[in-house]
Design a protein around this motif. Structure first.
Motif, PDB file in Angstrom:
ATOM      1  N   SER A  90       0.816  -1.216   0.000  1.00  0.00           N
ATOM      2  CA  SER A  90       0.000   0.000   0.000  1.00  0.00           C
ATOM      3  C   SER A  90       0.848   1.263   0.000  1.00  0.00           C
ATOM      4  O   SER A  90       0.346   2.340  -0.339  1.00  0.00           O
ATOM      5  CB  SER A  90      -0.941   0.003   1.206  1.00  0.00           C
ATOM      6  OG  SER A  90      -0.205   0.128   2.415  1.00  0.00           O
ATOM      7  N   ASP A 120      -8.611 -11.005  -1.066  1.00  0.00           N
ATOM      8  CA  ASP A 120      -9.656 -10.007  -1.275  1.00  0.00           C
ATOM      9  C   ASP A 120      -9.139  -8.598  -1.011  1.00  0.00           C
ATOM     10  O   ASP A 120      -9.686  -7.625  -1.547  1.00  0.00           O
ATOM     11  CB  ASP A 120     -10.853 -10.292  -0.349  1.00  0.00           C
ATOM     12  CG  ASP A 120     -11.562 -11.578  -0.722  1.00  0.00           C
ATOM     13  OD1 ASP A 120     -11.415 -12.001  -1.882  1.00  0.00           O
ATOM     14  OD2 ASP A 120     -12.239 -12.153   0.143  1.00  0.00           O
ATOM     15  N   HIS A 121      -8.085  -8.480  -0.192  1.00  0.00           N
ATOM     16  CA  HIS A 121      -7.516  -7.170   0.118  1.00  0.00           C
ATOM     17  C   HIS A 121      -6.271  -6.880  -0.725  1.00  0.00           C
ATOM     18  O   HIS A 121      -6.050  -5.738  -1.142  1.00  0.00           O
ATOM     19  CB  HIS A 121      -7.142  -7.101   1.608  1.00  0.00           C
ATOM     20  CG  HIS A 121      -8.304  -7.318   2.524  1.00  0.00           C
ATOM     21  ND1 HIS A 121      -9.208  -6.314   2.832  1.00  0.00           N
ATOM     22  CD2 HIS A 121      -8.704  -8.424   3.202  1.00  0.00           C
ATOM     23  CE1 HIS A 121     -10.119  -6.796   3.656  1.00  0.00           C
ATOM     24  NE2 HIS A 121      -9.838  -8.068   3.897  1.00  0.00           N
ATOM     25  N   ILE A 138      -5.116  -8.269  -3.810  1.00  0.00           N
ATOM     26  CA  ILE A 138      -5.228  -8.142  -5.266  1.00  0.00           C
ATOM     27  C   ILE A 138      -5.767  -6.771  -5.675  1.00  0.00           C
ATOM     28  O   ILE A 138      -5.238  -6.155  -6.610  1.00  0.00           O
ATOM     29  CB  ILE A 138      -6.096  -9.274  -5.849  1.00  0.00           C
ATOM     30  CG1 ILE A 138      -5.405 -10.628  -5.635  1.00  0.00           C
ATOM     31  CG2 ILE A 138      -6.350  -9.055  -7.331  1.00  0.00           C
ATOM     32  CD1 ILE A 138      -4.037 -10.736  -6.302  1.00  0.00           C
ATOM     33  N   PRO A 139      -6.800  -6.225  -5.013  1.00  0.00           N
ATOM     34  CA  PRO A 139      -7.252  -4.873  -5.391  1.00  0.00           C
ATOM     35  C   PRO A 139      -6.155  -3.814  -5.242  1.00  0.00           C
ATOM     36  O   PRO A 139      -6.083  -2.882  -6.054  1.00  0.00           O
ATOM     37  CB  PRO A 139      -8.408  -4.602  -4.413  1.00  0.00           C
ATOM     38  CG  PRO A 139      -8.931  -5.952  -4.068  1.00  0.00           C
ATOM     39  CD  PRO A 139      -7.725  -6.833  -4.014  1.00  0.00           C
ATOM     40  N   VAL A 194      -3.863  -4.294  -8.227  1.00  0.00           N
ATOM     41  CA  VAL A 194      -4.535  -3.810  -9.442  1.00  0.00           C
ATOM     42  C   VAL A 194      -4.539  -2.290  -9.475  1.00  0.00           C
ATOM     43  O   VAL A 194      -4.262  -1.671 -10.511  1.00  0.00           O
ATOM     44  CB  VAL A 194      -5.973  -4.356  -9.518  1.00  0.00           C
ATOM     45  CG1 VAL A 194      -6.731  -3.684 -10.650  1.00  0.00           C
ATOM     46  CG2 VAL A 194      -5.954  -5.869  -9.712  1.00  0.00           C
ATOM     47  N   GLU A 195      -4.841  -1.674  -8.335  1.00  0.00           N
ATOM     48  CA  GLU A 195      -4.909  -0.213  -8.279  1.00  0.00           C
ATOM     49  C   GLU A 195      -3.558   0.426  -8.522  1.00  0.00           C
ATOM     50  O   GLU A 195      -3.446   1.406  -9.273  1.00  0.00           O
ATOM     51  CB  GLU A 195      -5.440   0.227  -6.920  1.00  0.00           C
ATOM     52  CG  GLU A 195      -5.493   1.750  -6.745  1.00  0.00           C
ATOM     53  CD  GLU A 195      -5.904   2.168  -5.352  1.00  0.00           C
ATOM     54  OE1 GLU A 195      -5.907   3.374  -5.073  1.00  0.00           O
ATOM     55  OE2 GLU A 195      -6.227   1.273  -4.525  1.00  0.00           O
ATOM     56  N   GLY A 200      -1.735  -2.137 -11.881  1.00  0.00           N
ATOM     57  CA  GLY A 200      -2.527  -2.718 -12.956  1.00  0.00           C
ATOM     58  C   GLY A 200      -2.071  -2.323 -14.351  1.00  0.00           C
ATOM     59  O   GLY A 200      -2.118  -3.126 -15.276  1.00  0.00           O
ATOM     60  N   PRO A 231      -8.954 -10.583 -11.499  1.00  0.00           N
ATOM     61  CA  PRO A 231      -8.865  -9.132 -11.717  1.00  0.00           C
ATOM     62  C   PRO A 231      -7.490  -8.674 -12.186  1.00  0.00           C
ATOM     63  O   PRO A 231      -7.375  -7.720 -12.970  1.00  0.00           O
ATOM     64  CB  PRO A 231      -9.193  -8.549 -10.333  1.00  0.00           C
ATOM     65  CG  PRO A 231      -9.974  -9.606  -9.645  1.00  0.00           C
ATOM     66  CD  PRO A 231      -9.398 -10.896 -10.127  1.00  0.00           C
TER      67      PRO A 231
END
Length: 385
Positions: A264, A290-291, A293-294, A297-298, A301, A333
């Protein structure tokens, strides 16, 4: 036709021969002694890669012998006037040849570790006052802190030269337990101008040390990073500046929880290759997907093209099809965002050859991932005890 000896005077030919002898220290030493024309080229190869700091302790001027004495504070060192350059002539003659250096060798009682760490630290402080690093051509630096370290060494800084980084350093590697960061907190603004590769994959880094190190390297032009993150690092990640903006490839291992927090804070916009090996319970791997991969991607990606996922320990059972399905579905994703290469390594517990249920097998065929240029799934079976 030139004589054989005259051929060796051709610098290009001599360089090829000496390069072939770089692992034969005895032959290089004999070459340096047999002919004046060979001395400097042979010594350049002989001292180019040093696996110990010990040989340099004998070259320190006698007038600076306090460098090897009892502990001296940084303030006392800063008051010391460096000896005239003539006194350092012998030391500089050999130190200037070093391109790769390993610091941190030790014996069973840790005496050599303390001696060499302190000696190296003090040298960089007293000579750094005149912006002169003891090893001006250093490109690769390894700090080795492996094995049991006695309490007496608690005060040793794991990165003693961080205040005076080698001007051309490109590779930094740390191995073992990092205990203190006493030189880091006062100089977070310093940057490593040319460092490209940082390897922390075999370092045990606690929260305070990791926070200080990441702050120090946050704006360094690091393009290749290997790191092992400990479980539940209790640190204020928001206080750390966005990290590693120039990162292009990374190998991240350790706690899923810590990896999420670490990722992050990444500032990289051109990272194209990511290798990830999580620790923790198999069910936790799926849950944290669930936490994680997003976040990937963000942040990555648009740039990430290759992703390697290694799930080694603890090992899921081959019959746990729901877990394996959730892992594969969690990666979708990332693939949709533009991933080109996906390699998944799964170590499973089984009493027989791996045979997944049909619904899982269909997801493991390359045709199930049409947008990928490369899809590879590998398992290693370990029999249950």
């Amino acid at each position: 036709m030139p004589e054989p000896f005259e051929i060796l005077r051709i610098s290009e030919i001599l360089a090829v021969i000496l390069d072939g002898l770089q692992d034969d220290k005895k032959s290089l030493y004999h070459m340096s002694c047999c002919c004046r024309a060979f001395t400097d080229p042979a010594l350049d190869i002989l001292w180019r890669s040093m696996h110990s700091f010990a040989p340099f302790t004998l070259l320190i001027p006698q007038s600076a012998s306090f460098v090897n004495d009892a502990p001296t504070s940084d303030c006392d060192l800063l008051k010391y006037r460096c000896n005239p350059l003539d006194d350092w002539k012998t030391f500089d003659k050999y130190a200037a040849r070093v391109w790769s250096l390993r610091i941190g060798e030790y014996n069973n009682d840790g005496a050599d570790l303390i001696k060499n760490w302190d000696c190296y630290t003090r040298l960089t402080v007293i000579r750094g006052q005149e912006e002169f690093h003891p090893f001006p051509k250093l490109r690769s630096l390894a700090y080795v802190l492996s094995g049991p370290i006695p309490p007496a060494s608690e005060a040793i800084s794991p990165l003693p030269t961080i205040s005076y980084p080698p001007p051309y350093l490109k590779e930094l590697r740390i191995i073992g337990l990092m205990r203190t960061m006493r030189t880091l907190h006062s100089t977070p603004q310093l940057q490593f101008g040319q460092i490209r590769s940082v390897d922390l994959s075999k370092a045990y880094i606690r929260a305070p040390e990791l926070a200080a190190l990441c702050t120090l390297l946050s704006h360094a032009p690091v393009s290749d990073l290997k790191i092992h993150l400990q479980d539940r690092l209790n640190m204020n990640w928001q206080a750390i500046p966005p990290m590693f903006p120039a990162l292009k490839q990374s190998d991240v291992r350790g706690s899923m929880f810590s990896v999420i927090l670490f990722m992050s804070r990444l500032a990289a916009t051109n990272l194209h290759t990511l290798v990830f090996q999580p620790d923790g319970q198999p069910s936790g791997v799926a849950a944290f997907f669930d936490h994680l991969i997003p976040i990937i991607v963000e942040k990555l990606g648009k740039s990430l093209k290759s992703f390697d996922l290694h799930i080694n320990e603890p090992r899921p059972h081959v019959r746990d099809s729901d877990l394996i399905k959730s892992i594969l579905q969690g990666l979708e994703p990332l693939v949709e965002a533009g991933l080109q290469s996906l390699r998944l390594f799964l170590q499973v517990d089984s009493t027989m050859s791996v045979q997944f249920p049909p619904e899982v097998q269909s997801m493991l065929k390359p045709c199930a991932w049409p947008s990928l240029k490369q899809f590879r799934f590998t398992t290693k079976t370990t029999a249950l005890e």
